[in-house]
Design a protein around this motif. Structure first.
Motif, PDB file in Angstrom:
ATOM      1  N   VAL A  66      36.986  29.472  50.400  1.00  0.00           N
ATOM      2  CA  VAL A  66      37.414  29.117  49.041  1.00  0.00           C
ATOM      3  C   VAL A  66      37.849  30.392  48.317  1.00  0.00           C
ATOM      4  CG1 VAL A  66      36.674  28.151  46.835  1.00  0.00           C
ATOM      5  CG2 VAL A  66      35.846  27.160  48.992  1.00  0.00           C
ATOM      6  N   PRO A  67      38.997  30.383  47.598  1.00  0.00           N
ATOM      7  CA  PRO A  67      39.423  31.582  46.862  1.00  0.00           C
ATOM      8  C   PRO A  67      38.412  31.949  45.775  1.00  0.00           C
ATOM      9  CG  PRO A  67      41.245  30.049  47.094  1.00  0.00           C
ATOM     10  CD  PRO A  67      40.016  29.312  47.531  1.00  0.00           C
ATOM     11  N   HIS A  68      38.159  33.258  45.692  1.00  0.00           N
ATOM     12  CA  HIS A  68      37.241  33.763  44.682  1.00  0.00           C
ATOM     13  C   HIS A  68      37.949  34.869  43.897  1.00  0.00           C
ATOM     14  CE1 HIS A  68      33.869  31.523  46.391  1.00  0.00           C
ATOM     15  NE2 HIS A  68      34.359  31.868  47.585  1.00  0.00           N
ATOM     16  N   ALA A  69      37.889  34.804  42.573  1.00  0.00           N
ATOM     17  CA  ALA A  69      38.631  35.739  41.719  1.00  0.00           C
ATOM     18  C   ALA A  69      37.766  36.922  41.311  1.00  0.00           C
ATOM     19  CB  ALA A  69      39.141  35.003  40.481  1.00  0.00           C
ATOM     20  N   ALA A  70      38.456  38.006  40.931  1.00  0.00           N
ATOM     21  CA  ALA A  70      37.765  39.209  40.454  1.00  0.00           C
ATOM     22  C   ALA A  70      38.703  39.978  39.535  1.00  0.00           C
ATOM     23  CB  ALA A  70      37.318  40.082  41.627  1.00  0.00           C
ATOM     24  N   ARG A  71      38.119  40.882  38.797  1.00  0.00           N
ATOM     25  CA  ARG A  71      38.904  41.689  37.844  1.00  0.00           C
ATOM     26  C   ARG A  71      38.505  43.154  37.995  1.00  0.00           C
ATOM     27  NH1 ARG A  71      37.354  39.860  32.502  1.00  0.00           N
ATOM     28  NH2 ARG A  71      39.015  38.327  32.691  1.00  0.00           N
ATOM     29  N   VAL A  72      39.500  44.042  37.844  1.00  0.00           N
ATOM     30  CA  VAL A  72      39.254  45.481  37.733  1.00  0.00           C
ATOM     31  C   VAL A  72      39.740  45.929  36.365  1.00  0.00           C
ATOM     32  CG1 VAL A  72      40.078  47.763  38.452  1.00  0.00           C
ATOM     33  CG2 VAL A  72      39.146  46.201  40.149  1.00  0.00           C
ATOM     34  N   THR A  73      38.872  46.622  35.651  1.00  0.00           N
ATOM     35  CA  THR A  73      39.201  47.136  34.313  1.00  0.00           C
ATOM     36  C   THR A  73      39.140  48.658  34.352  1.00  0.00           C
ATOM     37  OG1 THR A  73      38.192  45.176  33.318  1.00  0.00           O
ATOM     38  CG2 THR A  73      38.611  47.068  31.870  1.00  0.00           C
ATOM     39  N   LEU A  74      40.221  49.301  33.870  1.00  0.00           N
ATOM     40  CA  LEU A  74      40.250  50.764  33.783  1.00  0.00           C
ATOM     41  C   LEU A  74      39.825  51.160  32.375  1.00  0.00           C
ATOM     42  CD1 LEU A  74      40.993  53.509  35.116  1.00  0.00           C
ATOM     43  CD2 LEU A  74      43.324  53.178  34.231  1.00  0.00           C
ATOM     44  N   LEU A  75      38.817  52.052  32.274  1.00  0.00           N
ATOM     45  CA  LEU A  75      38.242  52.436  30.994  1.00  0.00           C
ATOM     46  C   LEU A  75      38.354  53.939  30.780  1.00  0.00           C
ATOM     47  CD1 LEU A  75      34.963  50.399  31.500  1.00  0.00           C
ATOM     48  CD2 LEU A  75      36.872  49.713  30.047  1.00  0.00           C
ATOM     49  N   ARG A 131      34.803  54.364  26.941  1.00  0.00           N
ATOM     50  CA  ARG A 131      34.686  52.963  27.339  1.00  0.00           C
ATOM     51  C   ARG A 131      35.722  52.064  26.663  1.00  0.00           C
ATOM     52  NH1 ARG A 131      31.080  55.478  29.777  1.00  0.00           N
ATOM     53  NH2 ARG A 131      29.403  54.461  30.965  1.00  0.00           N
ATOM     54  N   GLU A 132      36.840  52.651  26.265  1.00  0.00           N
ATOM     55  CA  GLU A 132      37.932  51.851  25.721  1.00  0.00           C
ATOM     56  C   GLU A 132      38.770  51.335  26.882  1.00  0.00           C
ATOM     57  OE1 GLU A 132      39.958  54.527  23.163  1.00  0.00           O
ATOM     58  OE2 GLU A 132      38.511  54.331  21.521  1.00  0.00           O
ATOM     59  N   VAL A 133      39.193  50.070  26.786  1.00  0.00           N
ATOM     60  CA  VAL A 133      39.976  49.468  27.865  1.00  0.00           C
ATOM     61  C   VAL A 133      41.396  50.031  27.855  1.00  0.00           C
ATOM     62  CG1 VAL A 133      40.923  47.316  28.783  1.00  0.00           C
ATOM     63  CG2 VAL A 133      38.607  47.343  27.814  1.00  0.00           C
ATOM     64  N   ILE A 134      41.796  50.596  28.998  1.00  0.00           N
ATOM     65  CA  ILE A 134      43.162  51.110  29.145  1.00  0.00           C
ATOM     66  C   ILE A 134      44.053  50.033  29.734  1.00  0.00           C
ATOM     67  CG2 ILE A 134      44.586  52.847  30.310  1.00  0.00           C
ATOM     68  CD1 ILE A 134      42.148  54.707  30.266  1.00  0.00           C
ATOM     69  N   ASP A 135      43.556  49.334  30.754  1.00  0.00           N
ATOM     70  CA  ASP A 135      44.299  48.228  31.369  1.00  0.00           C
ATOM     71  C   ASP A 135      43.336  47.468  32.276  1.00  0.00           C
ATOM     72  OD1 ASP A 135      46.296  46.497  32.061  1.00  0.00           O
ATOM     73  OD2 ASP A 135      47.655  48.025  32.878  1.00  0.00           O
ATOM     74  N   GLN A 136      43.725  46.257  32.631  1.00  0.00           N
ATOM     75  CA  GLN A 136      42.909  45.497  33.568  1.00  0.00           C
ATOM     76  C   GLN A 136      43.797  44.548  34.354  1.00  0.00           C
ATOM     77  OE1 GLN A 136      40.004  43.558  31.067  1.00  0.00           O
ATOM     78  NE2 GLN A 136      41.393  41.905  30.453  1.00  0.00           N
ATOM     79  N   ARG A 137      43.353  44.251  35.597  1.00  0.00           N
ATOM     80  CA  ARG A 137      44.133  43.370  36.465  1.00  0.00           C
ATOM     81  C   ARG A 137      43.186  42.398  37.157  1.00  0.00           C
ATOM     82  NH1 ARG A 137      48.827  42.782  35.031  1.00  0.00           N
ATOM     83  NH2 ARG A 137      49.445  42.083  37.120  1.00  0.00           N
ATOM     84  N   ASN A 138      43.636  41.152  37.267  1.00  0.00           N
ATOM     85  CA  ASN A 138      42.883  40.111  37.965  1.00  0.00           C
ATOM     86  C   ASN A 138      43.546  39.794  39.302  1.00  0.00           C
ATOM     87  OD1 ASN A 138      41.392  40.019  35.637  1.00  0.00           O
ATOM     88  ND2 ASN A 138      42.139  38.012  34.970  1.00  0.00           N
ATOM     89  N   VAL A 139      42.750  39.398  40.256  1.00  0.00           N
ATOM     90  CA  VAL A 139      43.258  38.806  41.496  1.00  0.00           C
ATOM     91  C   VAL A 139      42.580  37.453  41.659  1.00  0.00           C
ATOM     92  CG1 VAL A 139      43.741  41.021  42.623  1.00  0.00           C
ATOM     93  CG2 VAL A 139      41.514  39.951  42.931  1.00  0.00           C
ATOM     94  N   GLU A 140      43.344  36.501  42.173  1.00  0.00           N
ATOM     95  CA  GLU A 140      42.824  35.135  42.318  1.00  0.00           C
ATOM     96  C   GLU A 140      42.091  34.936  43.638  1.00  0.00           C
ATOM     97  OE1 GLU A 140      42.812  33.011  39.868  1.00  0.00           O
ATOM     98  OE2 GLU A 140      43.845  34.517  38.650  1.00  0.00           O
ATOM     99  N   LYS A 141      42.342  35.841  44.589  1.00  0.00           N
ATOM    100  CA  LYS A 141      41.675  35.685  45.878  1.00  0.00           C
ATOM    101  C   LYS A 141      41.201  37.049  46.370  1.00  0.00           C
ATOM    102  CE  LYS A 141      42.215  33.993  50.593  1.00  0.00           C
ATOM    103  NZ  LYS A 141      43.120  33.410  51.612  1.00  0.00           N
ATOM    104  N   VAL A 142      39.895  37.208  46.426  1.00  0.00           N
ATOM    105  CA  VAL A 142      39.297  38.445  46.922  1.00  0.00           C
ATOM    106  C   VAL A 142      39.357  38.443  48.448  1.00  0.00           C
ATOM    107  CG1 VAL A 142      37.132  39.721  47.132  1.00  0.00           C
ATOM    108  CG2 VAL A 142      37.796  38.718  44.935  1.00  0.00           C
ATOM    109  N   GLU A 143      39.810  39.569  49.025  1.00  0.00           N
ATOM    110  CA  GLU A 143      39.803  39.707  50.478  1.00  0.00           C
ATOM    111  C   GLU A 143      38.375  39.909  50.951  1.00  0.00           C
ATOM    112  OE1 GLU A 143      42.439  39.179  52.143  1.00  0.00           O
ATOM    113  OE2 GLU A 143      43.887  39.206  50.505  1.00  0.00           O
ATOM    114  N   ASN A 144      38.054  39.357  52.121  1.00  0.00           N
ATOM    115  CA  ASN A 144      36.681  39.400  52.627  1.00  0.00           C
ATOM    116  C   ASN A 144      36.474  40.612  53.535  1.00  0.00           C
ATOM    117  OD1 ASN A 144      34.029  38.653  53.094  1.00  0.00           O
ATOM    118  ND2 ASN A 144      34.545  37.166  54.698  1.00  0.00           N
ATOM    119  N   ASN A 145      35.644  41.542  53.067  1.00  0.00           N
ATOM    120  CA  ASN A 145      35.241  42.731  53.832  1.00  0.00           C
ATOM    121  C   ASN A 145      36.386  43.706  54.137  1.00  0.00           C
ATOM    122  OD1 ASN A 145      32.531  41.884  53.935  1.00  0.00           O
ATOM    123  ND2 ASN A 145      32.920  40.638  55.760  1.00  0.00           N
TER     124      ASN A 145
END
Length: 462
Positions: free
Chosen positions: A355-364, A368-382
């Motif tokens: 099943v696809p699992h989503a995740a986000r990476v946030t650059l700070l 701790r101010e947010v510079i940018d962030q990106r989501n992926v809808e499918k996390v690669e396994n291992n």
């Protein structure tokens, strides 16, 4: 007609304008130098002759031979009346300073009232039978040797250095320095000239100055391309430029010293070439640092933070609850960041990998101010999951930044951490990632560890 050619002379013997004897050169308002043995028999002292001068070729002027040197094959003619036209300054050159072949010009008036001619030629010293000659090799196909007999040989930016003649059909130059060294001629010149001429060496490219041009261009290229690299090679680029400037500054000084006796237009020609070469070498390093900063090693994105997920070398998964996160501090030598790769995975006992699992990476930022962030809808396994920013993000290589990995799935998703080893690229491994929302553990910091992954960016110059 060029100003320097106003001094050209044609000399005749017998009735006015009857027998052409020799071309020559007007060295003072009344004094003319010609060949003693020209197209006719040798001149005798006291003989009456007639000349035309380049500044007024239609007018025949009377004069007489006041000195004839068989040794130097030259004669001095004193005109009855001075030439009143304004003449350019006359500079005398010494052929004895030659060590090799150089370019020159033979100048003369063609025909009784013909135009002046400037014939390109080469002159070089030749030793035969113990005597030193100055052989002339005209390069113009329409050169008329007999018509040019006695024509001045000009070299080194219009230095008058001799008269052209044919000896057994071989073109040679009769140098003026021998004439000026003759006691009787010097006495004559002192009587008729304001001052005795000062001979100047014919300027040629010395090995030092010629080599400096090649060295300067070569070191400029080396200094330019060494900017492709960091560390020791970049330091070498600066050293190369420094050595180039030092060496070529010495060549510059040497060149000036060697050419101090030359005329003002010639004095700094080769010295200037050496100086410009030094500028090329130094400029190569500077230009390379500007142009190549965005090229090759400074244009191709590379992993500037990199930690593996080798479980044999200390890697381990940290399962995160939904909305759980891992925050990694990092400092990298980068100008821009384009992507962040994180190694994530799913435990089949807890999460369905199909099943696809989503995740986000946030650059700070450090604050701790947010510079940018990106989501992926499918996390690669291992394996690495790539979070690519819309455009490269400019960063400061001396600043501290953070990237935070957040689980956006409704099921647990693991982020791999690893005990930092010497093969990993981490600036401060003791200040480990902060884990919030771990499945089986309270929030904590994993000192001595780092998130497995890569921060991809453009390297900053050291």
């Amino acid at each position: 007609m060029a100003k320097t050619d106003m001094r050209l002379v044609r000399m005749f013997r017998g009735a006015p304008g009857e027998h052409f004897h020799s071309a020559g050169y007007l060295v003072d308002v009344r004094l003319v130098l010609v060949l003693r043995t020209g197209a006719t028999t040798a001149l005798d002292s006291g003989e009456v002759v007639h000349v035309t001068v380049g500044c007024d070729p239609e007018r025949l002027r009377a004069g007489r031979v006041i000195e004839a040197s068989a040794r130097h094959d030259m004669a001095a003619v004193l005109l009855d009346e001075p030439v009143t036209e304004t003449m350019p300054a006359l500079r005398w050159g010494s052929l004895s300073s030659l060590t090799g072949r150089i370019g020159c010009e033979i100048r003369y008036l063609a025909g009784d009232h013909g135009p002046e001619r400037q014939i390109q030629a080469y002159v070089e010293p030749v030793t035969a039978g113990g005597d030193r000659f100055y052989e002339v090799e005209p390069t113009d196909a329409d050169f008329n040797g007999p018509d040019a007999i006695g024509g001045p040989v000009m070299a080194g930016m219009d230095l008058f250095c001799g008269l052209f003649c044919l000896v057994d059909s071989i073109p040679v130059a009769r140098p003026v320095e021998g004439l000026l060294a003759d006691t009787s001629f010097r006495s004559l010149l002192k009587r008729h000239l304001v001052s005795v001429p000062r001979l100047r060496p014919i300027p040629t490219a010395t090995p030092a100055t010629a080599f400096s041009v090649v060295l300067g261009v070569g070191l400029a290229a080396v200094a330019f391309f060494l900017n492709l690299f960091n560390g020791p090679l970049q330091t070498t680029a600066l050293l190369a430029a420094g050595v180039a400037v030092s060496l070529l500054a010495w060549f510059f000084i040497t060149s000036v010293q060697e050419s101090r006796r030359l005329g003002p237009r010639q004095r700094h020609r080769w010295a200037l070439a050496a100086f410009l070469s030094a500028g090329l070498a130094a400029g190569g390093a500077y230009w390379g640092s500007i142009v190549l900063e965005g090229s090759a090693g400074y244009q191709t994105p590379v992993c500037l933070y990199q930690v593996s997920n080798d479980n044999k070398n200390g890697a381990f998964p940290v399962p995160l609850k939904p909305s759980g996160s891992v925050e990694q501090e990092f400092v990298i030598n980068a100008r821009t960041i384009s992507s962040i790769f994180v190694i994530m995975g799913m435990d089949p006992a807890l999460t369905d990998p199909a099943v696809p699992h989503a995740a986000r990476v946030t650059l700070l930022s450090r604050n701790r101010e947010v510079i940018d962030q990106r989501n992926v809808e499918k996390v690669e396994n291992n394996i690495q999951t790539q979070f690519s920013f819309t455009k490269p993000i400019a960063v400061d290589s001396s600043e501290t930044y953070y990237f935070r990995v957040t689980n956006l799935s409704n099921a647990p998703v693991s982020v791999y951490l690893k005990k930092v080893s010497p093969t990993d690229l981490v600036r401060d491994p003791d200040n480990g990632p902060v884990v919030v929302g771990q499945l089986d553990r309270a929030d904590h910091r994993e000192d001595g560890s780092a998130v497995s992954g890569c921060v991809l960016g453009i390297r900053a110059k050291a």
